[in-house]
Design a protein around this motif. Structure first.
Motif, PDB file in Angstrom:
ATOM      1  N   ALA A  10       0.835  -1.479   0.153  1.00  0.00           N
ATOM      2  CA  ALA A  10      -0.073  -0.141  -0.399  1.00  0.00           C
ATOM      3  C   ALA A  10       0.845   1.043   0.319  1.00  0.00           C
ATOM      4  CB  ALA A  10      -1.100   0.185   1.148  1.00  0.00           C
ATOM      5  N   TYR A  11       0.325   2.357  -0.288  1.00  0.00           N
ATOM      6  CA  TYR A  11       1.383   3.452  -0.544  1.00  0.00           C
ATOM      7  C   TYR A  11       0.437   4.621   0.119  1.00  0.00           C
ATOM      8  CZ  TYR A  11       2.919   8.250  -2.571  1.00  0.00           C
ATOM      9  OH  TYR A  11       3.204   9.158  -2.822  1.00  0.00           O
ATOM     10  N   GLN A  12       0.857   5.461   0.645  1.00  0.00           N
ATOM     11  CA  GLN A  12       0.660   6.992   1.504  1.00  0.00           C
ATOM     12  C   GLN A  12       1.156   7.797   1.466  1.00  0.00           C
ATOM     13  OE1 GLN A  12      -1.496   5.545   5.518  1.00  0.00           O
ATOM     14  NE2 GLN A  12      -1.380   8.393   5.893  1.00  0.00           N
ATOM     15  N   ARG A  30       4.102   1.430  13.038  1.00  0.00           N
ATOM     16  CA  ARG A  30       2.955   0.228  12.426  1.00  0.00           C
ATOM     17  C   ARG A  30       3.990  -0.454  12.224  1.00  0.00           C
ATOM     18  NH1 ARG A  30      -1.301   3.078   9.945  1.00  0.00           N
ATOM     19  NH2 ARG A  30      -0.888   2.174   8.485  1.00  0.00           N
ATOM     20  N   SER A  31       3.620  -2.132  12.472  1.00  0.00           N
ATOM     21  CA  SER A  31       4.507  -3.333  11.908  1.00  0.00           C
ATOM     22  C   SER A  31       4.600  -2.924  10.673  1.00  0.00           C
ATOM     23  CB  SER A  31       4.092  -4.252  11.977  1.00  0.00           C
ATOM     24  OG  SER A  31       4.922  -5.718  11.242  1.00  0.00           O
ATOM     25  N   GLY A  32       5.293  -3.355   9.586  1.00  0.00           N
ATOM     26  CA  GLY A  32       4.771  -3.636   8.160  1.00  0.00           C
ATOM     27  C   GLY A  32       5.308  -2.169   6.904  1.00  0.00           C
ATOM     28  N   ALA A  33       5.253  -1.134   7.567  1.00  0.00           N
ATOM     29  CA  ALA A  33       5.231   0.047   7.304  1.00  0.00           C
ATOM     30  C   ALA A  33       7.006   0.794   6.811  1.00  0.00           C
ATOM     31  CB  ALA A  33       5.297   1.471   8.012  1.00  0.00           C
ATOM     32  N   ALA A  34       7.586   1.797   6.125  1.00  0.00           N
ATOM     33  CA  ALA A  34       8.435   2.256   5.753  1.00  0.00           C
ATOM     34  C   ALA A  34       8.657   3.376   4.893  1.00  0.00           C
ATOM     35  CB  ALA A  34       8.898   1.108   4.826  1.00  0.00           C
TER      36      ALA A  34
END
Length: 334
Positions: A5-7, A21-25
């Motif tokens: 996903a992209y934000q 949050r886990s899994g974000a970069a």
């Protein structure tokens, strides 16, 4: 590449909260993380685009230092006239990295967070403690020509966990001037010296830095450092551009009446972090600025080196670089 996903975010605090949050970069220039995603080395579930944050200012501080926003492009900082005057080694280090196109895209904060280019790290079919802790280090008995000779633990009773090198040219120059890294964490603003920021592999080789989880680099501060005005950076590589260092030296030298009043040295491509040569510095201060003393200082610093089969050349390479750079700076001061 796995789906993600992209934000895009407009506020730094919301960016930090999201990445915690886990899994974000974080995503800025993308010159490293996108490559690693394509190779399957990393697979964040969410990329948080921070390029809309107001972190691009280059500020000349009245005390002689500088503050650089983390989203400043490498090329923009390298071209800054104040930086070139106050911290020439930093400008030279930036210009020696990558290509002009990549420098236009890459950011200062991202440069400090780039991962090692060890071939076993970027090849998911090979064992690598940095990519998968406990898998072993294939580089120890494999291809290690470009890897570390200092701070690895090679030669000790415990098997080294990682012999990767830090790939950043900029980080070497920042270590020379004792730069500080400003952060935004879930608990608020913080900062740490560049020496605290980077780390040796130890028993946590998967960690390149001591950056707190979810923290966002907001700026790099170059403290007022008068000796840095005469600093330089020299890099040796297999080809003249778009290549990582086989070895590099950042140096600043103050010679008066033939005596070393002060000196700073930092090495690149020899360790898991930029290597500040404190032993060599202590050896040289107060001594005559002679080739013999430059050689002695380099030898004492490099006495801790633990080369392997194919990277032993780095020891004489760094020795000769140190002597050559200091000799050239001494002759220029005359």
């Amino acid at each position: 590449m796995k789906p993600f996903a992209y934000q895009r975010v407009e506020a730094a605090d919301s960016a930090v909260a999201t990445v915690a949050r886990s899994g974000a970069a974080f995503l800025a220039g993308g010159t490293n993380i996108v490559d690693l995603m394509k190779l399957g080395v990393t697979a964040p579930e969410l990329l948080v685009d921070v390029t809309g944050l107001p972190l691009r200012e280059i500020e000349a501080l009245p005390d002689g230092g500088m503050r650089v926003g983390a989203l400043t492009a490498n090329s923009d900082l390298a071209a800054d006239p104040v930086l070139r005057t106050r911290f020439p080694a930093v400008a030279l280090a930036l210009l020696s990295g990558a290509s002009a196109q990549l420098r236009n895209r890459a950011t200062i904060g991202g440069n400090l967070l780039q991962r090692t280019r060890c071939r076993y790290f970027v090849d998911v079919t090979k064992s690598c403690n940095k990519r998968r802790p406990g898998a072993g280090c294939a580089a120890l008995n494999g291809e290690h020509r470009d890897l570390a000779v200092l701070g690895t633990g090679v030669g000790t009773a415990q098997q080294p966990q990682c012999i990767a090198t830090n790939p950043s040219d900029l980080a070497v120059a920042l270590a020379l001037v004792d730069a500080r890294v400003e952060l935004l964490t879930a608990d608020g603003a913080a900062s740490m010296s560049v020496h605290e920021f980077f780390r040796l592999p130890g028993d946590r080789p998967e960690r390149d830095t001591n950056l707190p989880p979810g923290a966002l680099i907001t700026a790099v501060v170059l403290p007022a450092t008068p000796i840095a005005r005469t600093s330089t950076y020299r890099k040796v590589r297999d080809r003249s551009s778009f290549a990582f260092a086989a070895g590099s030296v950042a140096a600043a030298l103050d010679v008066r009446d033939g005596m070393v009043q002060d000196v700073r040295l930092a090495y690149g491509a020899v360790a898991h972090r930029p290597w500040r040569a404190y032993v060599a510095e202590r050896t040289l201060r107060g001594k005559p600025a002679t080739v013999d003393n430059f050689e002695q200082a380099a030898d004492e610093e490099l006495a801790a080196a633990k080369p392997l089969r194919d990277n032993a050349y780095k020891v004489p390479l760094i020795r000769n670089l140190t002597v050559g750079v200091l000799r050239g700076m001494t002759e220029a001061s005359w």
